[in-house]
Design an enzyme around this catalytic site. Structure first.
Site, PDB file in Angstrom:
ATOM      1  N   CYS A 380      19.762 -17.112   5.841  1.00 49.71           N
ATOM      2  CA  CYS A 380      20.054 -18.516   5.544  1.00 49.71           C
ATOM      3  C   CYS A 380      21.174 -18.620   4.506  1.00 49.71           C
ATOM      4  O   CYS A 380      22.334 -18.401   4.817  1.00 49.71           O
ATOM      5  CB  CYS A 380      18.768 -19.225   5.101  1.00 49.71           C
ATOM      6  SG  CYS A 380      18.890 -21.030   5.092  1.00 49.71           S
ATOM      7  N   HIS A 514      15.289 -18.123   9.633  1.00 45.35           N
ATOM      8  CA  HIS A 514      14.348 -17.378   8.785  1.00 45.35           C
ATOM      9  C   HIS A 514      13.467 -16.475   9.653  1.00 45.35           C
ATOM     10  O   HIS A 514      12.354 -16.856  10.036  1.00 45.35           O
ATOM     11  CB  HIS A 514      13.482 -18.349   7.977  1.00 45.35           C
ATOM     12  CG  HIS A 514      14.209 -19.028   6.874  1.00 45.35           C
ATOM     13  ND1 HIS A 514      14.253 -18.523   5.587  1.00 45.35           N
ATOM     14  CD2 HIS A 514      14.957 -20.162   6.863  1.00 45.35           C
ATOM     15  CE1 HIS A 514      14.976 -19.324   4.825  1.00 45.35           C
ATOM     16  NE2 HIS A 514      15.421 -20.324   5.577  1.00 45.35           N
ATOM     17  N   GLU A 516      11.695 -14.018   8.865  1.00 42.59           N
ATOM     18  CA  GLU A 516      10.448 -13.609   8.205  1.00 42.59           C
ATOM     19  C   GLU A 516       9.267 -14.484   8.608  1.00 42.59           C
ATOM     20  O   GLU A 516       8.104 -14.059   8.532  1.00 42.59           O
ATOM     21  CB  GLU A 516      10.615 -13.622   6.679  1.00 42.59           C
ATOM     22  CG  GLU A 516      10.737 -14.985   6.036  1.00 42.59           C
ATOM     23  CD  GLU A 516      12.165 -15.511   5.946  1.00 42.59           C
ATOM     24  OE1 GLU A 516      12.420 -16.384   5.099  1.00 42.59           O
ATOM     25  OE2 GLU A 516      13.023 -15.046   6.738  1.00 42.59           O
TER      26      GLU A 516
END
Length: 542
Positions: A380, A514, A516
Site C-alpha cells: 500500500c 493488503h 496480509e
C-alpha cells in the site's frame, strides 16, 4: 437451528477473547460443525476506520469493504471462513440505525429507549442470517462492568429466555493473577467479575481462566463453589508461546467437550486435530531462521500490524523457517544511516500507513533495499513510496512526492477521485468525510503475463483487499519503466496501478492492496511465501 455461545471478559482487558472465540470455533469446526463468529464492540464510533492505530490497533478489512475489529482477522485465520460487514457491529452503528429509523417515523411516535429499542437492535444483529450455522459465537467487547457494555449484556440476557432451551451458553474469560510475594494464584478477581456478571442477570456456564502457571485443583474447586459453575467447567487457559497452540491446548483442557455438554450434546464426533498438530510442529521445529526488518510508523503498538505479523509467520511456515522481526520506527532513518540497522537483515518490508510522518525514513529504507539488492516488499503506502523513491533517485526528479504530503507539480502519488467498483463508479473529493470513503474491500487486478508477480500467483487475474485513498499516478508509468520498473498489476480498466516490480533486483515488489488480510496458517499467501523464500536465499549470502 443455531446455538449461541456468548463470550464475555472480566478483571482486565486484552485477555484474548478474540483468540478464545477463534480457537473454540476451530475446535467445533474440527468436529464437523458449521460455525460463525461475530464481534460486538461497545464504542461509539460507527466503525474503527477513523480511529488511531495506537487506540485501536489494526483495522481489518473484509471482502465486502467493511472496516472491522482486528479480532475478525483471528476469526478468518483460525476458521478459513471469510467474514463480512454483518459479523461486526458497534454501539455507534446501532445508534445511527435507530436514529435513522426514528427520523423516518418508523417507531410511530414511541419514546425511543435503550430498552427495548437498543437491545432489540442488538438481538436482531445477533440472530439474523444464521440459518447455515450450527453454532454462532458472539464476542462482547470490553470488560464486564464497563458502562458501555451494559446494553449488550442486557440483550444477551434476554436472548437466554427468548431462544429455545439449551440454545444459549455463556462463557466468561477471566484472569487469575499470581502474587509473587504470597506465592499464590488469586481467585478473588474472578469471583468479583462473576458477581458483576450475575448482577445483570447472567450466570456463566463456563469459566475460561487465564493464568501464567497451572491452576491447582483446590483453586478450581474454589472457583466452582463461589462462582456457581461445575468443577469441570472451570477451564484453565495457560499462556502459550504461539496463538496456534491455543486450539490444541483448549482441547486438552476439555473446553470443546464442556461447551457441547452445556448444550446437551453427548454424541458429537471427535475433533480432527491433525492440521493443527502439523502447524504446531512446524512452528516449534523450524529448519532455519531469517530476519526481516519492518519499517513502520506505528511500531509502538504491534497490534497495528497484527495481520502482517501473522502473514509473515505463515510465510515462514511455508518455508519451514522461523522469521524474526526487527521493528524499526521509520523516523529514525531521517537522522541515522539505514545501513546501521539494515545491513544484517535478510529482507525489508514497508507496510501500509497514512500521513507524512516517517515517510522520508521509509523512502531511505526502500532506497537501501533497492541499492543493496535486499528482498523488498512494499504494501500500500510502501508501494507508493517505492515509486516516489525511484522517480527521485533514478529519474532525477528531486521534488517527486505525494499530494498527501505537500503541493507539488511532481505528484507521483495523488488522491483518487473516482474508481470502478464492479459496474459502478465511486467518486470522492478532498473535502469529503474521512470515514468509509476509501477504496475498500476486494477488487480484481490483472497481472502482466510472465511478470515475477504473475509467476508467484500462478495466474494473471487476482482478487485482493484494499484500503487506500491515494494511488500511484499512472502518468509516471513510462518514466519508471525506462529505469527497469514494471507495472505488473493494473485494475481491469487499466487506470489504477496495483503492483510494481523492479527488474534489476532479485526480489523487489510493491502492491497497492493488503495481501496480509487473506493469508491463513493452512494457506499462506503466495506473496509472503515467496518473499520469505527470497529472504532464505539472501541469508545464504551472509
Amino acid at each position: 437451528m443455531a446455538r449461541y455461545v456468548f463470550i464475555t471478559g472480566g478483571v482486565v482487558s486484552s485477555l484474548g477473547k478474540g483468540i478464545a472465540a477463534a480457537a473454540l470455533a476451530a475446535l467445533l469446526q474440527a468436529r464437523g460443525y458449521r460455525v460463525r463468529i461475530r464481534k460486538l464492540d461497545p464504542y461509539l464510533n460507527v466503525d474503527p476506520g477513523t480511529m488511531s492505530p495506537y487506540q485501536h490497533g489494526e483495522v481489518f478489512v473484509t471482502d465486502d469493504g467493511s472496516e472491522t475489529d482486528l479480532d475478525l482477522g483471528h476469526y478468518e485465520r483460525f476458521t478459513g471462513r471469510s467474514a463480512n460487514r454483518h459479523d461486526n457491529i458497534t454501539t455507534g452503528r446501532i445508534y445511527r440505525n435507530i436514529i435513522e429509523r426514528e427520523r423516518r417515523g418508523d417507531y410511530l411516535g414511541a419514546t425511543v429507549q435503550v430498552i427495548p429499542h437498543v437491545t432489540d437492535e442488538i438481538k436482531n444483529f445477533i440472530t439474523t442470517g444464521n440459518e447455515e450455522s450450527d453454532f454462532v459465537l458472539c464476542e462482547i467487547g470490553g470488560t464486564v462492568g464497563d458502562i458501555e457494555a451494559m446494553p449488550f449484556l442486557e440483550a444477551i440476557r434476554q436472548l437466554h429466555n427468548e431462544l429455545p432451551r439449551q440454545s444459549v451458553v455463556y462463557m466468561h474469560l477471566t484472569l487469575m493473577p499470581y502474587i509473587s510475594s504470597a506465592g499464590e494464584l488469586k481467585t478473588k478477581p474472578t469471583q468479583h467479575s462473576v458477581k458483576e456478571l450475575q448482577s445483570v442477570g447472567i450466570a456463566p456456564d463456563i469459566l475460561l481462566v487465564r493464568a501464567d502457571r497451572p491452576i491447582p485443583e483446590s483453586e478450581r474447586c474454589k472457583l466452582s463453589l463461589f462462582c456457581n459453575v461445575r468443577p469441570s467447567a472451570v477451564i484453565q487457559a495457560l499462556d502459550v508461546s504461539t496463538i496456534y497452540d491455543v486450539p490444541i491446548a483448549y482441547h486438552k483442557e476439555g473446553l470443546d467437550s464442556e461447551i457441547l455438554s452445556a448444550f446437551g450434546i453427548d454424541s458429537a464426533p471427535e475433533p480432527k486435530m491433525d492440521r493443527w498438530e502439523d502447524i504446531a510442529y512446524r512452528i516449534h521445529h523450524p529448519e532455519g531462521e531469517v530476519t526481516i526488518a519492518i519499517v513502520g510508523k506505528y511500531t509502538g503498538l504491534k497490534d497495528a500490524y497484527k495481520s502482517l505479523i501473522e502473514a509473515v509467520a505463515h510465510g515462514g511456515l511455508a518455508n519451514k523457517v522461523k522469521v524474526n522481526i526487527e521493528w524499526i520506527e521509520a523516523e529514525i532513518f531521517e537522522k541515522e544511516d539505514p545501513a546501521l540497522f539494515l545491513q544484517k537483515v535478510h529482507g525489508i518490508l514497508v507496510p501500509g500507513a497514512f500521513g507524512v510522518r516517517g515517510s522520508e525514513g521509509k523512502i531511505r529504507a526502500i532506497q537501501f533495499a533497492r541499492n543493496h539488492k535486499i528482498p523488498f516488499l512494499g504494501i500500500c503506502f510502501g508501494m507508493q513510496l517505492a515509486c516516489i523513491e525511484a522517480v527521485r533517485n533514478l529519474a532525477g526528479i528531486e521534488n517527486a512526492s505525494s499530494s498527501e504530503f505537500c503541493e507539488t507539480k511532481d505528484s507521483v502519488v495523488g488522491l483518487m477521485t473516482e474508481w470502478l467498483k464492479g459496474d459502478v463508479f465511486e467518486k470522492r473529493t478532498a473535502s469529503g468525510n474521512l470515514g468509509g470513503t476509501m477504496r475498500l474491500g476486494a477488487f480484481i487486478a490483472q497481472l502482466k503475463k510472465d511478470s515475477h508477480i504473475s509467476k508467484i500467483y500462478g495466474t494473471t487475474s487476482i482478487c485482493e483487499r484494499h484500503r487506500h485513498r491515494y494511488e500511484v499516478n499512472i502518468h509516471y508509468k513510462d518514466i519508471l519503466e525506462r529505469f527497469g520498473f514494471v507495472f505488473s498489476g493494473m485494475s481491469p480498466d487499466g487506470v489504477l496501478p496495483e503492483a510494481i516490480e523492479y527488474n534489476n533486483h532479485p526480489w523487489f515488489i510493491g502492491v497497492q492492496y493488503h495481501p496480509e488480510l487473506k493469508s491463513r496458517p493452512f494457506d499462506p499467501h503466495p506473496l509472503f511465501s515467496s518473499f520469505i523464500a527470497a529472504t532464505v536465499e539472501q541469508s545464504r549470502l551472509f
